[in-house]
Design a protein around this motif. Structure first.
Motif, PDB file in Angstrom:
ATOM      1  N   ASP A 178       0.833  -1.202   0.000  1.00  0.00           N
ATOM      2  CA  ASP A 178       0.000   0.000   0.000  1.00  0.00           C
ATOM      3  C   ASP A 178       0.873   1.259   0.000  1.00  0.00           C
ATOM      4  OD1 ASP A 178      -2.636   1.039  -0.105  1.00  0.00           O
ATOM      5  OD2 ASP A 178      -2.521   1.604   2.005  1.00  0.00           O
ATOM      6  N   GLY A 179       1.969   1.199  -0.747  1.00  0.00           N
ATOM      7  CA  GLY A 179       2.853   2.350  -0.894  1.00  0.00           C
ATOM      8  C   GLY A 179       3.964   2.450   0.126  1.00  0.00           C
ATOM      9  N   VAL A 180       3.962   1.589   1.158  1.00  0.00           N
ATOM     10  CA  VAL A 180       4.966   1.660   2.219  1.00  0.00           C
ATOM     11  C   VAL A 180       5.988   0.543   2.018  1.00  0.00           C
ATOM     12  CG1 VAL A 180       5.382   1.643   4.701  1.00  0.00           C
ATOM     13  CG2 VAL A 180       3.246   2.599   3.805  1.00  0.00           C
ATOM     14  N   ALA A 181       7.269   0.900   1.955  1.00  0.00           N
ATOM     15  CA  ALA A 181       8.326  -0.098   1.784  1.00  0.00           C
ATOM     16  C   ALA A 181       8.445  -0.953   3.035  1.00  0.00           C
ATOM     17  CB  ALA A 181       9.645   0.590   1.476  1.00  0.00           C
ATOM     18  N   ALA A 182       8.654  -2.260   2.856  1.00  0.00           N
ATOM     19  CA  ALA A 182       8.749  -3.171   3.992  1.00  0.00           C
ATOM     20  C   ALA A 182       9.454  -4.453   3.594  1.00  0.00           C
ATOM     21  CB  ALA A 182       7.357  -3.487   4.541  1.00  0.00           C
ATOM     22  N   VAL A 183      10.052  -5.105   4.583  1.00  0.00           N
ATOM     23  CA  VAL A 183      10.589  -6.452   4.419  1.00  0.00           C
ATOM     24  C   VAL A 183       9.561  -7.420   4.996  1.00  0.00           C
ATOM     25  CG1 VAL A 183      12.357  -8.095   5.162  1.00  0.00           C
ATOM     26  CG2 VAL A 183      13.012  -5.794   4.434  1.00  0.00           C
ATOM     27  N   VAL A 184       9.229  -8.436   4.223  1.00  0.00           N
ATOM     28  CA  VAL A 184       8.209  -9.401   4.632  1.00  0.00           C
ATOM     29  C   VAL A 184       8.808 -10.805   4.641  1.00  0.00           C
ATOM     30  CG1 VAL A 184       5.979 -10.449   4.063  1.00  0.00           C
ATOM     31  CG2 VAL A 184       6.344  -8.003   3.689  1.00  0.00           C
TER      32      VAL A 184
END
Length: 310
Positions: free
Chosen positions: A141-147
């Motif tokens: 949703d537009g937010v950078a993240a490590v999953v």
């Protein structure tokens, strides 16, 4: 003139071949035979074309289930593998795959009737990767993240050395990039074939979570069906925010083990996501299709400086 009686052919004698040259039989029917055979010939149907709804027993078209992110019309959130989860989580299904570290294989030379190494090879062949964990980096949703995603289809998502090492690597990757860390859990517990080495991963993953929080980065956990055993006793319950999919089984020991131990009937819905939300163990139950937006809102709020991670 003496006439000899003709001999009758024995029952086992072959009948004379009236078509010794094996010429193709003619006639108008022979012209249509090939086409008829094509029409009535049996066609193979893929074994996985239909999927049975576990609740209603209805047969569901596989492509429809895939389009619905494997959520049945009755609302059952079926288990999905790691690649499907990553594509469904990141914007437009686009993400950077991050390799998981290598670890020693079968350090205990364990066998439970079948060598552990053989079980690992079979699981790897079926899943197409090294172990239960898969890591990706992208935008939600537009937010950078490590999953990081724990895949129950790989040996029940069991926590072993490879899974623990992958979790530590993913947490440090989030710290390195300065982005939130999101974990999707799904496990039956620790991997018995690795003994105490598996149990050590509970402490190692806990320390990795502390590194993320020391960097004041959000750590968000999404509990999926099932999340049990040592995973629940470690990183699955250390998030700043705990989300869960509808109907997910979440607990340390299973309901049957608890009922046998306390010799009492458990309340309806015990250890399910909705029950645990009412008891404060889960912050919010979110449908699979709404998870990216919800995750994006939570991470945006935490990263916006309105509230620091715990």
């Amino acid at each position: 003139m003496l006439v000899l009686p003709s001999r009758k052919p024995s029952k086992g004698a072959p009948m004379p071949d009236k078509n010794p040259e094996n010429k193709p039989r003619g006639g108008w029917l022979s012209r249509f035979a090939p086409g008829v055979r094509k029409i009535v010939s049996r066609r193979d149907t893929p074994d996985n074309l239909w999927v049975k709804d576990p609740d209603s027993g209805e047969m569901l078209f596989r492509s429809d289930l895939e389009a619905a992110l494997w959520v049945t019309p009755s609302g059952r959130h079926m288990r999905i593998n790691a690649p499907t989860r990553l594509k469904a989580t990141f914007d437009d299904g686009v993400f950077e795959s991050i390799d998981t570290p290598d670890v020693p294989e079968d350090p205990l030379k364990f066998s439970d009737g079948k060598p552990y190494r053989e079980r690992l090879n079979a699981a790897r062949k079926a899943a197409g990767r090294k172990d239960t964990m898969a890591i990706g980096f992208g935008r939600i949703d537009g937010v950078a993240a490590v999953v990081i995603v724990q895949d129950f289809t790989f040996m029940g998502g069991s926590l072993g050395m490879a899974a623990g090492e992958a979790f530590v690597a993913a947490a440090r990757e989030a710290v390195k990039r300065g982005v939130p860390f999101v974990c999707f859990t799904a496990a039956g517990g620790a991997r018995m074939q690795e003994g105490a080495l598996s149990l050590m991963q509970m402490a190692r993953t806990t320390l990795a979570v502390q590194e993320v929080k020391a960097a004041q980065l959000p750590y968000v956990v999404v509990l999926t069906d099932p999340t049990t055993g040592g995973v629940t006793a470690s990183y699955a319950m250390l998030g700043d925010v705990h989300l869960a999919e509808p109907g997910a089984l979440i607990g340390f020991a299973g309901p049957r083990v608890i009922e046998t131990t306390i010799r009492e009937k458990l309340p309806p819905g015990f250890q399910r996501a909705e029950y645990l939300q009412g008891k404060g163990m889960v912050d919010k139950v979110v449908a699979r299709g709404d998870l990216p937006k919800t995750l994006g809102q939570i991470m945006s709020m935490l990263m916006g400086g309105k509230r620091k991670a715990a």
